[in-house]
Write a protein that holds these residues in place. Structure first.
Motif, PDB file in Angstrom:
ATOM      1  N   ILE A  33     -50.838  21.127   5.155  1.00 56.10           N
ATOM      2  CA  ILE A  33     -51.541  22.424   5.124  1.00 56.10           C
ATOM      3  C   ILE A  33     -51.647  22.999   6.532  1.00 56.10           C
ATOM      4  CG2 ILE A  33     -53.697  23.611   4.532  1.00 56.10           C
ATOM      5  CD1 ILE A  33     -54.188  21.518   2.378  1.00 56.10           C
ATOM      6  N   PHE A  34     -51.215  24.240   6.659  1.00 54.67           N
ATOM      7  CA  PHE A  34     -51.364  24.991   7.904  1.00 54.67           C
ATOM      8  C   PHE A  34     -52.406  26.085   7.728  1.00 54.67           C
ATOM      9  CE2 PHE A  34     -46.951  23.660   8.961  1.00 54.67           C
ATOM     10  CZ  PHE A  34     -47.134  23.299  10.294  1.00 54.67           C
ATOM     11  N   ASP A  35     -53.291  26.214   8.703  1.00 54.34           N
ATOM     12  CA  ASP A  35     -54.210  27.353   8.724  1.00 54.34           C
ATOM     13  C   ASP A  35     -53.786  28.281   9.874  1.00 54.34           C
ATOM     14  OD1 ASP A  35     -56.273  28.990   8.043  1.00 54.34           O
ATOM     15  OD2 ASP A  35     -57.868  27.681   8.754  1.00 54.34           O
ATOM     16  N   ASP A  36     -54.441  29.423   9.953  1.00 51.22           N
ATOM     17  CA  ASP A  36     -54.152  30.398  11.021  1.00 51.22           C
ATOM     18  C   ASP A  36     -52.675  30.777  11.078  1.00 51.22           C
ATOM     19  OD1 ASP A  36     -56.785  30.333  11.678  1.00 51.22           O
ATOM     20  OD2 ASP A  36     -56.546  29.000  13.411  1.00 51.22           O
ATOM     21  N   VAL A  37     -52.100  30.936   9.912  1.00 48.83           N
ATOM     22  CA  VAL A  37     -50.685  31.344   9.847  1.00 48.83           C
ATOM     23  C   VAL A  37     -50.639  32.863   9.892  1.00 48.83           C
ATOM     24  CG1 VAL A  37     -48.609  31.318   8.386  1.00 48.83           C
ATOM     25  CG2 VAL A  37     -50.098  29.301   8.494  1.00 48.83           C
ATOM     26  N   SER A  38     -49.656  33.400  10.598  1.00 51.17           N
ATOM     27  CA  SER A  38     -49.504  34.857  10.522  1.00 51.17           C
ATOM     28  C   SER A  38     -48.249  35.158   9.709  1.00 51.17           C
ATOM     29  CB  SER A  38     -49.475  35.491  11.911  1.00 51.17           C
ATOM     30  OG  SER A  38     -48.268  35.163  12.526  1.00 51.17           O
ATOM     31  N   ASP A  82     -45.708  36.868   9.926  1.00 48.31           N
ATOM     32  CA  ASP A  82     -44.347  36.925  10.450  1.00 48.31           C
ATOM     33  C   ASP A  82     -43.811  35.554  10.874  1.00 48.31           C
ATOM     34  OD1 ASP A  82     -46.184  36.769  12.404  1.00 48.31           O
ATOM     35  OD2 ASP A  82     -45.276  38.251  13.745  1.00 48.31           O
ATOM     36  N   MET A  83     -44.581  34.493  10.687  1.00 46.83           N
ATOM     37  CA  MET A  83     -44.056  33.154  11.012  1.00 46.83           C
ATOM     38  C   MET A  83     -43.046  32.728   9.957  1.00 46.83           C
ATOM     39  SD  MET A  83     -47.375  30.992  12.177  1.00 46.83           S
ATOM     40  CE  MET A  83     -48.447  31.522  13.498  1.00 46.83           C
ATOM     41  N   LYS A  84     -42.116  31.889  10.404  1.00 44.49           N
ATOM     42  CA  LYS A  84     -41.072  31.381   9.493  1.00 44.49           C
ATOM     43  C   LYS A  84     -41.673  30.708   8.251  1.00 44.49           C
ATOM     44  CE  LYS A  84     -37.259  28.835  10.395  1.00 44.49           C
ATOM     45  NZ  LYS A  84     -36.273  28.025  11.072  1.00 44.49           N
ATOM     46  N   ILE A  85     -42.748  29.936   8.471  1.00 41.63           N
ATOM     47  CA  ILE A  85     -43.330  29.210   7.329  1.00 41.63           C
ATOM     48  C   ILE A  85     -43.971  30.149   6.306  1.00 41.63           C
ATOM     49  CG2 ILE A  85     -43.666  26.927   8.388  1.00 41.63           C
ATOM     50  CD1 ILE A  85     -46.573  27.762   8.978  1.00 41.63           C
ATOM     51  N   ALA A  86     -44.265  31.391   6.728  1.00 39.28           N
ATOM     52  CA  ALA A  86     -44.843  32.351   5.771  1.00 39.28           C
ATOM     53  C   ALA A  86     -43.761  33.211   5.122  1.00 39.28           C
ATOM     54  CB  ALA A  86     -45.851  33.247   6.476  1.00 39.28           C
TER      55      ALA A  86
END
Ligand code: NAD
Length: 485
Positions: free
Chosen positions: A369-374, A376-380
């Motif tokens: 789990i990743f938090d604080d994702v924006s 435009d990140m690859k994971i999003a």
């Protein structure tokens, strides 16, 4: 024991002539259990020729007689559910319960295809002009090909095969070279149910075998499911070769948890969406959208639930999540985790630390789990197809919709809310084909279409048994007649 996967042609298992080129693993053990050869062009053409010959008689078989065979198949699949599910778990890695779910969906499509008695009906008007009648007749077309992905070895071929044959066509199935054993086993049951020789054929292989299918002039239509680049390739080559094509493709599914959602009542459901099937599901949640009012509560509860999932060999009791399909795929998912870290997302739960001591060679990765994702990140943005959740924060409902719709994909999306207004607006505005309201995996039941959009689907008519699917497997004649005697 490593053995070669066989084709099934003319109700007989036959070893393909080519050398075993692809390896089938038990991904929990990391061991090779079989090999798959490409079928040769001659073998593919032969299977299609025989299916075309069989079409003449099968298409003339009365629809109630075709349906009787499907009822027998339904019974046989239920009787053999445990054996089939064990094969699926051992070649795919999903848990035994998930494998049974996979097959249950396949069986529901057999049941839904029984509606062919109604779906094959035409329409007519008497006296459209003085003494003149007009009617529309639906008729089958010939040999269809089904090309399926690794992640639902029984369900996905059954999104198509029962409807195609119930409506009088014949089919050639090409399963994934990574999970070919489930359909190899089921073919025997298809024959035992009484499906006549050559009506359903099985050819194994990978991209070369797919090309032989796409290049064969006798194939009238193709039902494909897989990744977006291959879906585009199959769609373009198939349609330019004059075939009708429906092609389900990749996904990146957003789950929006509104501030008014019942978090305690739904957190299990949300967690299941992200980590069920080890995230190798085209309907899996991938991006979790929260708001400042509920972010901390949702994240804490989601984290707690995910930490409680037991990772292991899917045949063992108590296991919630199996391995990924291949070592290479595991490394690919790990590279997404690394990219999340390097792009500045906050890693709350690191699945790389999960070890399954009993099976050190297995392709395991725990929930991540990743938090604080924006956004435009690859994971999003990109499809990861593994147990990785990215949490983003929305300013408000409009911003949440904007983020969901920024995706190039449109397979599925869910909203968790108590508000009818938000639910209704979500359905109206969101660009996704399968929408969940307080449901994390928006999987349509067999008699509804599986309705992907944008880069998640190419074609007009969606897979599965909605009445619109009948149009894929039939064509129409309109007859205008006047009688004198
Ligand atoms: P994939 O695209 O690698 O393979 C799908 C099929 O295409 C297989 O039968 C394979 O042998 C064949 N194939 C692979 N490469 C080829 C090539 N270069 N030329 C011709 N044929 C080729 O997909 P996969 O990894 O097996 O499955 C996972 C993908 O499928 C994910 O992207 C997932 O989202 C998608 N999927 C979509 C749906 C849907 O309904 N939209 C459902 C399930 C899976």
């Amino acid at each position: 024991m490593v053995r070669k996967i066989r084709n099934f042609i003319g109700n007989q298992y036959v070893e393909p002539k080519g050398e075993g080129k692809y390896e089938v693993f038990n991904p929990a053990f990391g061991e090779v259990i079989a090999t798959v050869a490409e079928s040769t062009r001659e073998e593919v053409d032969n299977a299609i020729d025989l299916a075309e010959d069989a079409f003449l008689k099968w298409s003339e078989t009365p629809v109630p007689d075709r349906i009787k065979i499907l009822f027998k198949l339904q019974n046989l699949l239920y009787e053999h559910m445990d054996e089939i599910a064990e094969i699926t778990t051992n070649e795919h890695g999903k848990t035994f319960e998930e494998s049974k779910g996979d097959l249950t969906r396949a069986i529901q499509n057999v049941e839904s295809a029984a509606a062919a008695t109604y779906h094959s009906m035409g329409v007519n008007n008497k006296n459209i002009a003085s003494g003149i009648d007009e009617e529309l007749i639906k008729f089958p077309l010939g040999v269809f090909a089904i090309i399926s992905p690794f992640n639902f070895p029984s369900m996905i071929p059954f999104w198509f095969m029962p409807y195609a044959i119930a409506l009088g066509n014949t089919v050639v199935i090409k399963p994934s070279e990574r999970t070919p054993m489930t359909m190899e086993y089921i073919m025997d049951l298809i024959a035992k149910a009484g499906v006549p020789k050559n009506v359903v054929q099985l050819v194994n292989g990978g991209r070369e075998t797919v090309d032989f299918i796409l290049e064969n002039k006798k194939i009238v239509g193709i039902s494909f499911v897989g990744s977006t680049p291959v879906a585009k390739y199959v769609y373009n080559k198939g349609t330019s070769n004059g075939k009708r094509v429906q092609a389900g493709a990749s996904a990146k599914n957003f789950i929006v948890v509104m501030p008014d959602a019942d978090i305690d009542g739904t957190i299990k459901n949300i967690t299941g969406s992200f980590f069920g099937n080890a995230g190798e599901r085209c309907l899996a949640g991938s991006v979790l959208v929260t708001f400042k009012e509920n972010h901390d509560e949702v994240v804490n509860k989601f984290l707690k639930e995910a930490k409680g999932l037991k990772v292991g060999y899917g045949m063992e009791k108590g296991v919630d999540m199996g391995p990924l399909i291949r070592k290479e795929h595991l490394m690919r998912v790990v590279s997404y985790i690394e990219s999340g870290e390097s792009q500045g997302a906050k890693l709350l739960l690191d699945g790389r630390k999960t070890k399954v001591d009993k099976y050190p060679g297995g392709f395991f990765l725990g929930p991540t789990i990743f938090d604080d994702v924006s956004i435009d990140m690859k994971i999003a943005k990109e499809e990861i197809f593994g147990p990785v959740a990215s949490i983003v924060k929305a300013e408000n409902f409009d911003h949440a919709i904007e983020m969901v719709n920024s995706s190039q994909y449109g397979n599925a999306s869910s909203i968790y809310t108590r508000s009818g207004y938000y639910a209704r607006e979500y359905v109206r505005r969101v660009q996704a084909g399968n929408i969940g309201i307080n449901i994390g995996v928006a999987a349509p039941i067999a008699f509804y279409p599986f309705a992907g959009m944008k880069n998640s689907f190419y074609g007009e008519i969606h897979p599965q048994g909605g009445f619109e699917h009948v149009d894929f497997f039939t064509d129409r004649k309109v007859v205008i007649g006047k009688w004198y005697i």
